[in-house]
Design a protein around this motif. Structure first.
Motif, PDB file in Angstrom:
ATOM      1  N   GLY A   2      -9.502   3.022   1.643  1.00  0.00           N
ATOM      2  CA  GLY A   2      -9.986   2.884   3.016  1.00  0.00           C
ATOM      3  C   GLY A   2     -11.337   3.537   3.219  1.00  0.00           C
ATOM      4  N   TYR A   3     -11.466   4.781   2.773  1.00  0.00           N
ATOM      5  CA  TYR A   3     -12.707   5.522   2.957  1.00  0.00           C
ATOM      6  C   TYR A   3     -13.889   4.805   2.317  1.00  0.00           C
ATOM      7  N   HIS A   4     -13.740   4.411   1.049  1.00  0.00           N
ATOM      8  CA  HIS A   4     -14.891   3.851   0.340  1.00  0.00           C
ATOM      9  C   HIS A   4     -15.177   2.404   0.719  1.00  0.00           C
ATOM     10  N   GLY A  51     -28.260  -2.409  -3.578  1.00  0.00           N
ATOM     11  CA  GLY A  51     -29.255  -3.458  -3.808  1.00  0.00           C
ATOM     12  C   GLY A  51     -28.671  -4.542  -4.706  1.00  0.00           C
ATOM     13  N   PRO A  52     -28.361  -4.208  -5.960  1.00  0.00           N
ATOM     14  CA  PRO A  52     -27.759  -5.211  -6.852  1.00  0.00           C
ATOM     15  C   PRO A  52     -26.328  -5.590  -6.477  1.00  0.00           C
ATOM     16  N   PHE A  53     -25.614  -4.706  -5.769  1.00  0.00           N
ATOM     17  CA  PHE A  53     -24.236  -5.000  -5.368  1.00  0.00           C
ATOM     18  C   PHE A  53     -24.158  -5.397  -3.893  1.00  0.00           C
ATOM     19  N   GLY A  54     -25.280  -5.786  -3.293  1.00  0.00           N
ATOM     20  CA  GLY A  54     -25.329  -6.039  -1.857  1.00  0.00           C
ATOM     21  C   GLY A  54     -24.337  -7.066  -1.361  1.00  0.00           C
ATOM     22  N   GLU A  55     -24.031  -8.089  -2.175  1.00  0.00           N
ATOM     23  CA  GLU A  55     -23.065  -9.107  -1.761  1.00  0.00           C
ATOM     24  C   GLU A  55     -21.635  -8.735  -2.117  1.00  0.00           C
ATOM     25  N   THR A  56     -21.469  -7.637  -2.847  1.00  0.00           N
ATOM     26  CA  THR A  56     -20.128  -7.214  -3.283  1.00  0.00           C
ATOM     27  C   THR A  56     -19.960  -5.703  -3.126  1.00  0.00           C
ATOM     28  N   PRO A  57     -20.118  -5.151  -1.928  1.00  0.00           N
ATOM     29  CA  PRO A  57     -20.064  -3.693  -1.762  1.00  0.00           C
ATOM     30  C   PRO A  57     -18.703  -3.086  -2.100  1.00  0.00           C
ATOM     31  N   VAL A  58     -17.612  -3.778  -1.767  1.00  0.00           N
ATOM     32  CA  VAL A  58     -16.288  -3.225  -2.063  1.00  0.00           C
ATOM     33  C   VAL A  58     -16.006  -3.282  -3.558  1.00  0.00           C
ATOM     34  N   LEU A  59     -16.492  -4.297  -4.229  1.00  0.00           N
ATOM     35  CA  LEU A  59     -16.361  -4.375  -5.682  1.00  0.00           C
ATOM     36  C   LEU A  59     -17.126  -3.236  -6.347  1.00  0.00           C
ATOM     37  N   PHE A  60     -18.279  -2.880  -5.796  1.00  0.00           N
ATOM     38  CA  PHE A  60     -19.067  -1.744  -6.262  1.00  0.00           C
ATOM     39  C   PHE A  60     -18.219  -0.471  -6.198  1.00  0.00           C
ATOM     40  N   ALA A  61     -17.546  -0.259  -5.057  1.00  0.00           N
ATOM     41  CA  ALA A  61     -16.676   0.913  -4.910  1.00  0.00           C
ATOM     42  C   ALA A  61     -15.517   0.868  -5.897  1.00  0.00           C
ATOM     43  N   ALA A  62     -14.962  -0.335  -6.126  1.00  0.00           N
ATOM     44  CA  ALA A  62     -13.842  -0.470  -7.064  1.00  0.00           C
ATOM     45  C   ALA A  62     -14.266  -0.098  -8.477  1.00  0.00           C
ATOM     46  N   ALA A  98     -14.719   5.212   8.047  1.00  0.00           N
ATOM     47  CA  ALA A  98     -14.501   5.815   6.733  1.00  0.00           C
ATOM     48  C   ALA A  98     -14.082   7.277   6.878  1.00  0.00           C
ATOM     49  N   ALA A  99     -14.788   8.014   7.736  1.00  0.00           N
ATOM     50  CA  ALA A  99     -14.449   9.416   7.971  1.00  0.00           C
ATOM     51  C   ALA A  99     -13.056   9.549   8.577  1.00  0.00           C
ATOM     52  N   VAL A 100     -12.701   8.647   9.496  1.00  0.00           N
ATOM     53  CA  VAL A 100     -11.364   8.652  10.097  1.00  0.00           C
ATOM     54  C   VAL A 100     -10.301   8.425   9.025  1.00  0.00           C
ATOM     55  N   SER A 101     -10.534   7.461   8.135  1.00  0.00           N
ATOM     56  CA  SER A 101      -9.570   7.151   7.083  1.00  0.00           C
ATOM     57  C   SER A 101      -9.360   8.352   6.168  1.00  0.00           C
ATOM     58  N   PHE A 102     -10.447   9.010   5.771  1.00  0.00           N
ATOM     59  CA  PHE A 102     -10.337  10.164   4.874  1.00  0.00           C
ATOM     60  C   PHE A 102      -9.607  11.309   5.563  1.00  0.00           C
ATOM     61  N   VAL A 115     -19.537  -0.636   2.755  1.00  0.00           N
ATOM     62  CA  VAL A 115     -19.993  -1.723   3.629  1.00  0.00           C
ATOM     63  C   VAL A 115     -20.877  -1.166   4.736  1.00  0.00           C
ATOM     64  N   GLY A 116     -20.506  -0.016   5.278  1.00  0.00           N
ATOM     65  CA  GLY A 116     -21.297   0.587   6.347  1.00  0.00           C
ATOM     66  C   GLY A 116     -22.693   0.946   5.920  1.00  0.00           C
ATOM     67  N   GLU A 117     -22.849   1.425   4.678  1.00  0.00           N
ATOM     68  CA  GLU A 117     -24.181   1.825   4.220  1.00  0.00           C
ATOM     69  C   GLU A 117     -25.117   0.642   4.023  1.00  0.00           C
ATOM     70  N   LEU A 118     -24.588  -0.569   4.073  1.00  0.00           N
ATOM     71  CA  LEU A 118     -25.477  -1.738   4.053  1.00  0.00           C
ATOM     72  C   LEU A 118     -26.345  -1.787   5.301  1.00  0.00           C
ATOM     73  N   ASN A 119     -25.882  -1.151   6.390  1.00  0.00           N
ATOM     74  CA  ASN A 119     -26.546  -1.273   7.680  1.00  0.00           C
ATOM     75  C   ASN A 119     -26.982   0.061   8.269  1.00  0.00           C
ATOM     76  N   THR A 120     -27.092   1.082   7.424  1.00  0.00           N
ATOM     77  CA  THR A 120     -27.604   2.363   7.904  1.00  0.00           C
ATOM     78  C   THR A 120     -28.223   3.109   6.730  1.00  0.00           C
ATOM     79  N   THR A 121     -28.849   4.231   7.002  1.00  0.00           N
ATOM     80  CA  THR A 121     -29.504   5.003   5.944  1.00  0.00           C
ATOM     81  C   THR A 121     -28.516   5.974   5.308  1.00  0.00           C
ATOM     82  N   SER A 122     -28.867   6.467   4.129  1.00  0.00           N
ATOM     83  CA  SER A 122     -27.995   7.416   3.447  1.00  0.00           C
ATOM     84  C   SER A 122     -27.880   8.725   4.229  1.00  0.00           C
ATOM     85  N   ALA A 123     -28.949   9.156   4.893  1.00  0.00           N
ATOM     86  CA  ALA A 123     -28.903  10.395   5.683  1.00  0.00           C
ATOM     87  C   ALA A 123     -27.951  10.261   6.857  1.00  0.00           C
TER      88      ALA A 123
END
Length: 309
Positions: free
Chosen positions: A82-84, A29-40, A162-166, A89-97
C-alpha cells in the motif's frame, strides 16, 4: 557503539532515506508508465537480501505461528504494498522534497491511529491540536484548488495516502503479539509485499515491455533495493535498539532536507515557500503529540552529556 558513532549512523540513515525520494523520482523516468512495477522490482531484490540476513542473524528466519503470519501479512499489505504503490504513483506528480515532507507526517498519523485503535491511549487536547496541525501542514504543501480538486494536489494526496497506509500498518502490526524478530518480520513483509505489488501492477495493466531499461533505471533500482531498503533497514534496526522509538522517529524530519538537496542537485527541482512552511507546521504538530516522550528522552541524555564533560 559510542555516542559519536550513533549520531553518525543516525545522520547516515536520514541521508539514505532522504535521498531515496530523489532516486524514486529519477527512476520514474524510465519506469514512468509502470510506477507500481518499479516498486515491485525494488522489493523483489530487497526482500531476498533481507530474507538472507534474517536466516543468518536470527534463530527464527520464518514465522512459526498464526500471529506471526498475520503480522507479516499486515506489514506486506500496508507498509510495503500500500505504502509504495501510493508513493511511487504520487511522485509522478510532485517533487521528491514535497513527497518526503508529506511522508514525515507518518509519526503523527501513527500516534493518532494508536490512540484510536489501541485501548487506553486517548489523545490529550494538545495531542489533538498536534494531529490537526500535521494535517494542516499537508494542506499548506498541496495547496489544493477547490475548483479543480481532481487535478490540483493529486500527487501530494496520493503520497498522503501512502503515509496513512504505513502508519495504519505500523499500529495494526503492533496490536498483534507475534514474538517475531523484527528482521524476520521485515523480510517476509517485503517478500509478500513484492508479490502484492506485482498483482496491483498487473491489475493496473502495467506491462514489462513499457519499461525503458537504461543505466539510470538500473542505478535507481539498485540504490533503492540495496542501499535504501536492505542497508537502510539494518541501520534502523540497530539504532532502534540503541536510541528508542522517539529519537529514531526524528529521522523523518531530517530526511526532507536531504530529499530537497539531492532533488535540487540531481533533478533540478526547486523548493517552494509553502513546502518549508508546511514542514514547519508538521514538525510543530509532532512536538505537541510527543512532547512528553521527547522531554523524557532529552532528560535521560542531558545528565550523560554533563558527565561526558
Amino acid at each position: 557503539m559510542s555516542k559519536t558513532r550513533q549520531a553518525l549512523a543516525w545522520l547516515l540513515l536520514s541521508a539514505i532515506w532522504g535521498t531515496a525520494f530523489m532516486a524514486i523520482k529519477a527512476g520514474l523516468g524510465p519506469f514512468g508508465e509502470t510506477p507500481v512495477l518499479f516498486a515491485a522490482f525494488r522489493y523483489d531484490l530487497a526482500g531476498v537480501l533481507m530474507l538472507g540476513y534474517a536466516i543468518v542473524a536470527t534463530d527464527q528466519w520464518r514465522p512459526e505461528s498464526r500471529a506471526g503470519w498475520i503480522v507479516v501479512l499486515v506489514g506486506g499489505a500496508f507498509m510495503i504494498a500500500g505504502y509504495h504503490a501510493f508513493l511511487f504513483v504520487g511522485e509522478l506528480n510532485t517533487t521528491s522534497a514535497v513527497a518526503a515532507v508529506v511522508v514525515s507526517l507518518s509519526p503523527i498519523l501513527t500516534t493518532g491511529f494508536a490512540r484510536v485503535l489501541l485501548p487506553g491511549r486517548a489523545l490529550s487536547r494538545l495531542g489533538t491540536v498536534g494531529l490537526v496541525l500535521g494535517l494542516l501542514g499537508v494542506v499548506v504543501i498541496a495547496q489544493p484548488d477547490p475548483a479543480a480538486l481532481l487535478g490540483s494536489g493529486i500527487g501530494e494526496f496520493l503520497v498522503f495516502l501512502a503515509a496513512v497506509s504505513f502508519a495504519l500498518g505500523s499500529v495494526l502490526a503492533t496490536a498483534v503479539d507475534a514474538a517475531l524478530p523484527i528482521e524476520t518480520m521485515e523480510a517476509w513483509s517485503m517478500v509478500l509485499g513484492a508479490i502484492m505489488l506485482h498483482g496491483i501492477s498487473a491489475g493496473l495493466g502495467e506491462r514489462l515491455d513499457a519499461v525503458v531499461w537504461s543505466g539510470e533505471a538500473l542505478l535507481a533500482l539498485g540504490y533503492l533495493s540495496v542501499v535504501a531498503s536492505a542497508i537502510g533497514f539494518l541501520i534502523y534496526f540497530d539504532l532502534l535498539d540503541r536510541l528508542g522509538p522517539v529519537e529514531i522517529n526524528l529521522v523523518s524530519y531530517l530526511a526532507p532536507i536531504w530529499a530537497a538537496l539531492t532533488g535540487w542537485l540531481v533533478l533540478d527541482e526547486s523548493v517552494s515557500a509553502a513546502t518549508a512552511v508546511g514542514f514547519a507546521i508538521i514538525v510543530a504538530g509532532f512536538w505537541l503529540i510527543k512532547r512528553e516522550a521527547i522531554g523524557r528522552a532529552l532528560g535521560d541524555r542531558l545528565p550523560a552529556l554533563g558527565r561526558d564533560r
